[in-house]
Motif scaffolding. Structure first.
Motif: not given
Length: 562
Positions: A206-207, A213-214, A233-239, A242-245
């Motif tokens: 995910c990291v 993606l960024s 928009h979809r890349l923001q969704h993937l971020q 995939s965020s480990n937060k």
């Protein structure tokens, strides 16, 4: 006073012991969470409860005794359970025991430390502990109703008590520790070692995915095409996925789940579309029909311009301006047709590669279709811009000259109309220009009207495509599926069903979760989209059309219209 005792139905078959739960003084109610079995050491029970209170921040204590003895020789057990009230000094002391052969339980209150014990009416409420734990209670949408908000606050105290006591549910009667409990997970703790291993293994992946993606998202933001906007928009969704937060609230967790399901369904629909396009050479057939359709559209536009260059609907037009405008637009159509025929050998190859983008999702394919429509109708957009600018120039020229006749002018610095005196030469030139613009206005207005209607037709088609894209992007599919399959997870409140009501006995109720309606689910968990609907009113749109201002109905958030 009415004393309400919320008892978990999963503990009905528990062995005799003591009741663990929370006493809610404001509501004069007790929420039973678990039953501690015999044998146990009171000191260890107190230490365990203090540890639970430290972790969960919930005031959990021993509220009473639980007797599930079916043999008459164990009648001394009830006396022993009453004596436990002196060790665990809780006031009042709740006693729940088996009532003969009845399927219900008797409940009584013991007040040993009170000189004047009060007789309280008891209501025994059975609830499904697993559903209450897993459900999320939503506040009422109608905040104006104060009594609904008050009832929701009372229910939230019960739901929060069960939800925050997860640490208590990690120990059950099969553990080897000194404390043995019965609660909703006594039949088997719900856990999966495979899921936990996948969570641990997904952290480094995910990291890395978030970093890549960024970078791609920054490239997509630099373009204003609908395809690039949707990809960003979809890349923001993937971020977000995939965020480990870790999600802090239930709303954040539901948002992640909705985004994940929306992406899966979007990609699945895109793959289905791609498989349909590449079957039976549909790409080739589409490319073969594109050139004849373009030629037909060009012929229709040429016929329309020829009609405008004559006497449209019997109107008397300015001959010179009509011929100039008509030939100017006919030349643009000729350039557009030449461009299409120049690209005709490569159209099939272009469509073949464009069709592969459907694997990124149906929304990406729809945005590509919208961009293709914008490119194929670029000449109509140019006609609209030329006509609108020319018409707007004449409208503002006529309005300025009309102020000249009235002895006024527009003050640019103060943004207002001030009085002004003009000499004879200025009035003569103004009258001459006003007459010329006024007699040329009908010809310009007719071209502007026709090309505006054509532009609006294209905008409506693109608007319908964007509406479909917004629907797929914003629809909370996971919440809707959860409402369909496990409706208790999204709770709007509770309802009570009477199980038994007899004189001299506690009133026995069954608490059932009342789920959210589908409309409330969509309204509560709707995902934000990158595009927005027109904020202008119909009156404002009509005013802009009348004045000849350019209209872009589908603007992105944060942008201003020109």
């Amino acid at each position: 006073m009415v004393l309400k005792v919320f008892f978990p139905s999963c503990c009905s078959s528990a062995e005799s012991g003591i009741l663990i739960g929370r006493w809610i003084l404001e509501q004069n109610s007790a929420v039973i969470l678990a039953v501690v079995h015999f044998p146990f050491i009171p000191v260890q029970v107190k230490q365990y409860l203090s540890e639970v209170q430290r972790v969960t921040k919930v005031s959990v204590s021993v509220l009473g005794s639980w007797s599930n003895s079916k043999r008459e020789k164990e009648e001394s057990l009830s006396e022993f359970l009453e004596d436990l009230g002196t060790i665990f000094s809780h006031e009042p002391w709740i006693q729940i025991s088996k009532e003969g052969d009845s399927k219900f339980w008797s409940c009584s209150i013991l007040q040993k430390h009170s000189n004047n014990p009060k007789e309280e009416e008891i209501i025994l409420v059975y609830y499904d502990q697993r559903k209450v734990l897993l459900s999320h209670l939503h506040p009422p949408l109608d905040t104006a109703a104060s009594h609904k908000a008050e009832d929701a606050s009372k229910l939230s105290a019960i739901f929060d008590t069960v939800a925050k006591s997860k640490v208590l549910f990690m120990t059950d009667r099969y553990d080897d520790g000194p404390i043995k409990l019965t609660h909703w997970q006594s039949d088997g703790i719900e856990a999966s070692i495979i899921v936990e291993l996948m969570k641990q293994a997904s952290v480094p992946a995910c990291v890395l995915l978030t970093f890549l993606l960024s970078l791609i998202s920054g490239v997509c933001r630099s373009s204003k095409l609908s395809t690039c906007e949707q990809l960003g928009h979809r890349l923001q969704h993937l971020q977000v996925i995939s965020s480990n937060k870790k999600a802090q609230t239930q709303a954040q967790l539901m948002r992640k789940a909705n985004i994940f399901v929306s992406l899966l369904i979007d990609v699945a629909l895109g793959i289905l579309l791609m498989s349909w396009l590449y079957r039976k050479n549909r790409i080739g057939h589409l490319a073969d029909t594109l050139i004849p359709v373009a030629d037909h559209v060009a012929e229709e536009l040429q016929d329309l311009l020829q009609w405008l260059m004559g006497a449209p609907a019997g109107l008397k037009m300015n001959r010179a301006l009509d011929q100039v405008l008509g030939r100017f637009f006919l030349y643009h159509i000729h350039l557009w047709i030449s461009y299409i025929h120049l690209m005709s050998p490569f159209i099939e190859m272009i469509l073949w590669y464009v069709g592969l983008s459907a694997c990124l999702g149906l929304t990406v394919a729809l945005c590509i279709l919208s961009d293709i429509i914008a490119l194929l109708t670029f000449h109509i957009y140019c006609f609209y811009v030329y006509g609108a600018r020319l018409y707007c120039l004449k409208i503002y020229g006529l309005s300025s000259l009309w102020r000249l006749f009235r002895g006024k002018k527009w003050n640019v610095l103060r943004q207002r109309v001030d009085s002004c005196s003009y000499d004879l030469d200025q009035l003569f030139i103004g009258t001459l220009l006003f007459t010329i613009l006024l007699f040329l206005l009908p010809t310009t207005a007719l071209y502007y009207l026709v090309f505006t209607l054509l532009r609006l037709l294209v905008v409506i088609v693109q608007g319908l495509i964007h509406l479909l894209v917004d629907l797929i992007d914003s629809l909370p599919l996971y919440s809707v599926i959860l409402r369909l399959c496990r409706s208790y997870r999204l709770a709007a409140g509770v309802k009570f069903r009477v199980l038994e009501q007899q004189d001299g006995k506690p009133l026995r109720l069954l608490m059932q979760i009342n789920p959210l309606s589908y409309g409330s689910v969509v309204q509560t968990y709707r995902l934000p989209t990158y595009s927005c609907y027109p904020k202008d009113s119909w009156a404002s749109l009509c005013k802009k059309l009348f004045l000849g201002e350019l209209i872009y109905p589908w603007k992105h958030k944060g942008e201003k219209q020109d």
